[in-house]
Design a protein around this motif. Structure first.
Motif, PDB file in Angstrom:
ATOM      1  N   MET A 168       0.835  -1.172   0.000  1.00 34.94           N
ATOM      2  CA  MET A 168       0.000   0.000   0.000  1.00 34.94           C
ATOM      3  C   MET A 168       0.886   1.243   0.000  1.00 34.94           C
ATOM      4  O   MET A 168       1.821   1.353   0.786  1.00 34.94           O
ATOM      5  N   PRO A 169       0.615   2.213  -0.881  1.00 42.13           N
ATOM      6  CA  PRO A 169       1.421   3.431  -0.949  1.00 42.13           C
ATOM      7  C   PRO A 169       1.311   4.264   0.323  1.00 42.13           C
ATOM      8  O   PRO A 169       0.287   4.281   0.989  1.00 42.13           O
ATOM      9  N   ASN A 170       2.384   4.962   0.631  1.00 45.27           N
ATOM     10  CA  ASN A 170       2.427   5.865   1.779  1.00 45.27           C
ATOM     11  C   ASN A 170       2.550   7.296   1.289  1.00 45.27           C
ATOM     12  O   ASN A 170       3.173   7.549   0.260  1.00 45.27           O
ATOM     13  N   LEU A 171       2.017   8.221   2.053  1.00 46.35           N
ATOM     14  CA  LEU A 171       2.193   9.637   1.806  1.00 46.35           C
ATOM     15  C   LEU A 171       2.761  10.244   3.077  1.00 46.35           C
ATOM     16  O   LEU A 171       2.177  10.120   4.151  1.00 46.35           O
ATOM     17  N   THR A 172       3.917  10.878   2.950  1.00 44.83           N
ATOM     18  CA  THR A 172       4.552  11.525   4.078  1.00 44.83           C
ATOM     19  C   THR A 172       4.724  12.994   3.735  1.00 44.83           C
ATOM     20  O   THR A 172       5.296  13.325   2.694  1.00 44.83           O
ATOM     21  N   LEU A 173       4.232  13.873   4.588  1.00 42.89           N
ATOM     22  CA  LEU A 173       4.413  15.311   4.402  1.00 42.89           C
ATOM     23  C   LEU A 173       5.609  15.745   5.226  1.00 42.89           C
ATOM     24  O   LEU A 173       5.723  15.400   6.404  1.00 42.89           O
ATOM     25  N   LEU A 174       6.484  16.501   4.596  1.00 34.37           N
ATOM     26  CA  LEU A 174       7.730  16.874   5.241  1.00 34.37           C
ATOM     27  C   LEU A 174       8.117  18.278   4.826  1.00 34.37           C
ATOM     28  O   LEU A 174       8.171  18.583   3.639  1.00 34.37           O
ATOM     29  N   GLY A 175       8.364  19.131   5.782  1.00 36.05           N
ATOM     30  CA  GLY A 175       8.832  20.476   5.489  1.00 36.05           C
ATOM     31  C   GLY A 175      10.338  20.502   5.327  1.00 36.05           C
ATOM     32  O   GLY A 175      11.057  19.868   6.098  1.00 36.05           O
ATOM     33  N   LEU A 176      10.813  21.222   4.323  1.00 36.38           N
ATOM     34  CA  LEU A 176      12.256  21.332   4.096  1.00 36.38           C
ATOM     35  C   LEU A 176      12.895  22.417   4.937  1.00 36.38           C
ATOM     36  O   LEU A 176      14.114  22.520   4.986  1.00 36.38           O
ATOM     37  N   GLY A 177      12.092  23.221   5.599  1.00 35.85           N
ATOM     38  CA  GLY A 177      12.643  24.303   6.400  1.00 35.85           C
ATOM     39  C   GLY A 177      13.058  25.469   5.523  1.00 35.85           C
ATOM     40  O   GLY A 177      12.812  25.489   4.327  1.00 35.85           O
ATOM     41  N   PRO A 178      13.736  26.440   6.104  1.00 40.31           N
ATOM     42  CA  PRO A 178      14.033  27.673   5.380  1.00 40.31           C
ATOM     43  C   PRO A 178      15.341  27.697   4.597  1.00 40.31           C
ATOM     44  O   PRO A 178      15.591  28.641   3.862  1.00 40.31           O
ATOM     45  N   GLY A 179      16.172  26.693   4.753  1.00 46.54           N
ATOM     46  CA  GLY A 179      17.510  26.851   4.176  1.00 46.54           C
ATOM     47  C   GLY A 179      18.069  25.638   3.496  1.00 46.54           C
ATOM     48  O   GLY A 179      17.408  24.963   2.727  1.00 46.54           O
ATOM     49  N   SER A 180      19.297  25.332   3.835  1.00 45.98           N
ATOM     50  CA  SER A 180      20.071  24.304   3.138  1.00 45.98           C
ATOM     51  C   SER A 180      19.778  22.902   3.672  1.00 45.98           C
ATOM     52  O   SER A 180      19.125  22.727   4.696  1.00 45.98           O
ATOM     53  N   LEU A 181      20.309  21.921   2.958  1.00 45.89           N
ATOM     54  CA  LEU A 181      20.163  20.525   3.384  1.00 45.89           C
ATOM     55  C   LEU A 181      20.813  20.287   4.744  1.00 45.89           C
ATOM     56  O   LEU A 181      20.386  19.417   5.489  1.00 45.89           O
ATOM     57  N   ASP A 182      21.818  21.063   5.081  1.00 47.52           N
ATOM     58  CA  ASP A 182      22.502  20.913   6.371  1.00 47.52           C
ATOM     59  C   ASP A 182      21.576  21.167   7.554  1.00 47.52           C
ATOM     60  O   ASP A 182      21.868  20.736   8.668  1.00 47.52           O
ATOM     61  N   GLU A 183      20.483  21.857   7.321  1.00 47.74           N
ATOM     62  CA  GLU A 183      19.555  22.196   8.398  1.00 47.74           C
ATOM     63  C   GLU A 183      18.460  21.146   8.599  1.00 47.74           C
ATOM     64  O   GLU A 183      17.666  21.260   9.525  1.00 47.74           O
ATOM     65  N   LEU A 184      18.409  20.127   7.744  1.00 47.91           N
ATOM     66  CA  LEU A 184      17.410  19.068   7.892  1.00 47.91           C
ATOM     67  C   LEU A 184      17.788  18.139   9.040  1.00 47.91           C
ATOM     68  O   LEU A 184      18.969  17.940   9.328  1.00 47.91           O
ATOM     69  N   THR A 185      16.794  17.552   9.663  1.00 48.13           N
ATOM     70  CA  THR A 185      17.079  16.529  10.668  1.00 48.13           C
ATOM     71  C   THR A 185      17.495  15.244   9.962  1.00 48.13           C
ATOM     72  O   THR A 185      17.213  15.051   8.772  1.00 48.13           O
ATOM     73  N   LEU A 186      18.129  14.359  10.700  1.00 51.99           N
ATOM     74  CA  LEU A 186      18.517  13.067  10.143  1.00 51.99           C
ATOM     75  C   LEU A 186      17.272  12.283   9.725  1.00 51.99           C
ATOM     76  O   LEU A 186      17.262  11.635   8.684  1.00 51.99           O
ATOM     77  N   ALA A 187      16.215  12.364  10.512  1.00 47.71           N
ATOM     78  CA  ALA A 187      14.971  11.660  10.179  1.00 47.71           C
ATOM     79  C   ALA A 187      14.391  12.173   8.864  1.00 47.71           C
ATOM     80  O   ALA A 187      13.962  11.382   8.017  1.00 47.71           O
ATOM     81  N   ALA A 188      14.396  13.492   8.670  1.00 49.82           N
ATOM     82  CA  ALA A 188      13.903  14.064   7.414  1.00 49.82           C
ATOM     83  C   ALA A 188      14.766  13.609   6.242  1.00 49.82           C
ATOM     84  O   ALA A 188      14.257  13.249   5.177  1.00 49.82           O
ATOM     85  N   TRP A 189      16.061  13.609   6.438  1.00 50.23           N
ATOM     86  CA  TRP A 189      16.999  13.176   5.395  1.00 50.23           C
ATOM     87  C   TRP A 189      16.718  11.730   4.969  1.00 50.23           C
ATOM     88  O   TRP A 189      16.685  11.412   3.787  1.00 50.23           O
ATOM     89  N   LYS A 190      16.488  10.861   5.929  1.00 52.79           N
ATOM     90  CA  LYS A 190      16.213   9.456   5.630  1.00 52.79           C
ATOM     91  C   LYS A 190      14.926   9.298   4.833  1.00 52.79           C
ATOM     92  O   LYS A 190      14.856   8.491   3.902  1.00 52.79           O
ATOM     93  N   VAL A 191      13.903  10.059   5.190  1.00 49.98           N
ATOM     94  CA  VAL A 191      12.638  10.002   4.446  1.00 49.98           C
ATOM     95  C   VAL A 191      12.852  10.463   3.011  1.00 49.98           C
ATOM     96  O   VAL A 191      12.413   9.810   2.057  1.00 49.98           O
ATOM     97  N   LEU A 192      13.525  11.581   2.841  1.00 48.11           N
ATOM     98  CA  LEU A 192      13.739  12.139   1.499  1.00 48.11           C
ATOM     99  C   LEU A 192      14.568  11.219   0.616  1.00 48.11           C
ATOM    100  O   LEU A 192      14.243  11.004  -0.548  1.00 48.11           O
ATOM    101  N   THR A 193      15.640  10.691   1.155  1.00 47.86           N
ATOM    102  CA  THR A 193      16.555   9.889   0.330  1.00 47.86           C
ATOM    103  C   THR A 193      16.077   8.459   0.114  1.00 47.86           C
ATOM    104  O   THR A 193      16.680   7.734  -0.671  1.00 47.86           O
TER     105      THR A 193
END
Length: 66
Positions: free
Chosen positions: A1-26
């Motif tokens: 079953m497909p999943n939908l995850t909503l995730l904010g990238l925040g205001p700046g660079s990839l360096d400002e993402l949390t590790l959890a956000a990074w794992k979801v995105l990649t």
């Protein structure tokens, strides 16, 4: 079953993402970006796994006032 995850990238660079956000995105098969004009969008594209589809909603913002 497909999943939908909503995730904010925040205001700046990839360096400002949390590790959890990074794992979801990649680990995504398909990302839908609100805008390609986000400060980290281009950098993010270069870090995604092969075959990940990326779609932006920029055309919707350009076509509609609201």
């Amino acid at each position: 079953m497909p999943n939908l995850t909503l995730l904010g990238l925040g205001p700046g660079s990839l360096d400002e993402l949390t590790l959890a956000a990074w794992k979801v995105l990649t680990s995504a098969d398909h990302l839908i970006l609100r805008t390609e004009r986000h400060p980290c969008a281009a950098e993010l594209r270069g870090q995604l796994r092969p075959g990940c589809r990326v779609t932006s909603c920029d055309d919707l913002y350009e076509q509609h006032a609201d």
